[in-house]
Write an enzyme that holds these catalytic residues in place. Structure first.
Site, PDB file in Angstrom:
ATOM      1  N   SER A 195      14.250  39.326  27.009  1.00  0.00           N
ATOM      2  CA  SER A 195      13.941  38.032  26.796  1.00  0.00           C
ATOM      3  C   SER A 195      13.814  37.106  28.332  1.00  0.00           C
ATOM      4  CB  SER A 195      14.889  37.062  26.094  1.00  0.00           C
ATOM      5  OG  SER A 195      14.656  35.806  25.583  1.00  0.00           O
ATOM      6  N   GLU A 318       9.487  40.080  16.718  1.00  0.00           N
ATOM      7  CA  GLU A 318      10.181  38.953  17.691  1.00  0.00           C
ATOM      8  C   GLU A 318      10.371  37.505  17.350  1.00  0.00           C
ATOM      9  OE1 GLU A 318      11.127  39.494  20.630  1.00  0.00           O
ATOM     10  OE2 GLU A 318      10.019  41.434  21.480  1.00  0.00           O
ATOM     11  N   HIS A 419      13.967  39.472  17.657  1.00  0.00           N
ATOM     12  CA  HIS A 419      14.096  39.291  19.119  1.00  0.00           C
ATOM     13  C   HIS A 419      15.799  39.412  19.247  1.00  0.00           C
ATOM     14  CE1 HIS A 419      13.191  37.296  23.040  1.00  0.00           C
ATOM     15  NE2 HIS A 419      14.427  36.662  22.778  1.00  0.00           N
TER      16      HIS A 419
END
Length: 514
Positions: A195, A318, A419
């Site tokens: 990330s 995600e 995610h």
């Protein structure tokens, strides 16, 4: 001196050893001076040396940040501006005469939260089974790490740019100078992150001054195009000054404000900026003409990024996490996505923006309610990753992946391989004998095998520059723009071109703000 006492350039530190795994650990080692008082918003300085033996058995403070109940920075970990510390974990086999590959982890957290002390990054299996030395670092976050104040300075008040990025570089310099004493090979360093941490990795690869400090890179779910120019950064800085009640001509007052005041303002901006301008983050690295002279995506596309082997990829779902937590930082609704496209078109008239009908054609088989999630996923994460891989593959090996695995519970919750769900697999937390709530509906045995394969690929890449993973099948081919084969990580791995439809819809020209 015992094996737990290690002499660094600043002084000796004493760590601990885990009786069950044999892993030696050193925590809270300063790699830079405390960035406080006159050093607030200044580039990191070397740490002061100490005499005697410094205790390194407990984590140092995390960077100042908002506290969320679901975000665990570690039991007993405090928060302080004096946060520029790192942690080292080494296997029994590592020593000054038996150097092992080094993996330096850059944590994520949207550039405003996170720490190297987070329990999810505790990787005993990664360290022991992979025979690597693991380093996890802290860096400055939010306004203290990313606020661009240089245009407000004068001859009496100096501010530096890209402080968080400079922090990461300082930590890598510490690794270069000290890691051999802990059993790590300074000539075999892999930077990896997820990330915002993945964004730091891809940005770092466009920083000339960081070359030679690392030799391989892994970027997981990198928001590679979330980099902004000085003009946009000044707008955010002006908004920040307004929220803390400081006039631009009186910017020196910022150094006297309590951290709590700074955090309150940053929290408000974190929500306000992406709400007013979908697709933007309040805080992110900036093209400053100093540390970072060009947009990373441009550097990669032109083959100017550091020519080191790269593993890079994204997760299949995600954006589902951001819908679950109702975060505004990823535009999901149709009107927000249209607004984002319109803003890009206005700001970058030189780009040929794909027609909405052409883009949506790639999602004809996606349920209507899920199309916004898919578009957001691909514009924020997947397509920047593919665009970046295309360019970098001309100068260095690139290994592209898509992480598809999700437990039955995550599928039942409707978030799938969203995610950050791969983190427990990379660091091996899911391999624990104690089952977490994630496996209430089963799937723990399969999850353990997925984790074993990922860890073997990641650590083999750290050692050799190839993620073949020993006996793990299938062989993961290097990315090229002809065959375009990526590794799909699932209950059973496979190799396929999974992006053909997306490339046809989105085109080859990167779309991003400037």
């Amino acid at each position: 001196m015992s094996s737990l006492e290690v002499a660094t350039a600043q002084g000796t530190v004493r760590g601990t050893v885990d009786a069950h795994t044999g892993i030696r650990r050193w925590k809270g080692i300063p790699y830079a001076a405390p960035p406080v008082d006159d050093l607030r918003w200044r580039a990191p300085r070397p740490p002061e040396p100490w005499t005697g033996v410094r205790d390194a058995s407990t984590f140092g403070p995390a960077a100042p940040q908002p506290r969320f109940p679901m975000f665990d920075i570690g039991e007993g970990v405090s928060v302080s501006e004096d946060c520029l510390v790192l942690n080292v974990a080494a296997p029994e086999s590592a020593g000054p005469d038996t150097l092992r590959p080094v993996m330096v982890w850059i944590h994520g957290g949207a550039y405003i939260v996170g720490s190297g002390s987070q329990p999810i990054y505790d990787g005993p299996r990664l360290v022991r089974d992979g025979e690597v030395v693991l380093v996890t670092i802290n860096y400055r976050l939010g306004p203290l790490g990313f606020l661009e104040l240089t245009s407000f300075g004068d001859e009496t008040q100096t501010f530096d740019t890209n402080l968080a990025l400079r922090d990461v570089i300082a930590s890598l310099e510490w690794v270069r100078d000290n890691i051999a004493a802990f059993g790590g090979d300074p000539e075999s360093v892999t930077v990896f992150g997820e990330s915002a941490g993945g964004g730091m990795v891809t940005t770092l690869m466009a920083v000339p001054s960081a070359r030679g400090l690392y030799h391989r890179a892994i970027a997981q779910s990198s928001p590679a195009t979330s980099i902004y120019d000085a003009a946009r950064a000044r707008i955010v800085a002006e908004q920040f000054l307004e929220k803390v009640g400081v006039a631009p001509e009186d910017v020196s007052r910022l150094r006297d404000l309590p951290v709590e005041t700074l955090l309150k303002a940053s929290n408000a901006l974190f929500d306000a900026v992406p709400t007013a301008a979908p697709g933007r983050l309040a805080f992110a690295p900036v093209v400053d003409g100093d540390v970072l002279s060009e947009y990373p995506i441009d550097a990669f596309r032109a083959g100017r990024a550091a020519p080191v082997p790269l593993v890079i990829g994204t997760n299949k779902h995600e954006a589902a996490l951001f819908r679950l937590i109702r975060s505004p930082i990823i535009p999901i609704k149709a009107d927000a996505i249209r607004a984002m496209f319109s803003q890009i078109a206005v700001e970058r008239p030189e780009l040929v923006i794909p027609a909405e009908e052409d883009v949506m054609s790639a999602y004809s088989r996606v349920r209507e309610k899920a199309r916004g999630l898919a578009v957001a996923r691909d514009l924020a994460f997947r397509m920047p990753t593919v665009w970046l891989a295309d360019g970098h593959s001309t100068v260095a090996p690139v290994y592209l992946y898509r992480y598809d695995w999700a437990s039955r519970l995550l599928k039942a919750l409707g978030i799938g391989a969203t995610h950050a769900t791969e983190l427990g697999y990379v660091f091996g937390g899911v391999r624990s004998r104690k089952r977490s709530v994630e496996f209430l509906l089963g799937g723990h045995a399969v999850a353990r095998r997925v984790s074993e394969r990922m860890q073997r690929r990641w650590t083999t890449f750290a050692a050799t520059g190839r993620p073949d993973g020993g006996a793990v099948d299938p062989i993961w081919p290097a990315w090229d723009t002809q065959t375009r084969r990526a590794l799909v990580i699932d209950a059973g791995d496979r190799v396929a071109d999974v992006d053909a439809g997306l490339r046809a819809a989105w085109g080859d020209e990167p779309l991003s703000f400037r």
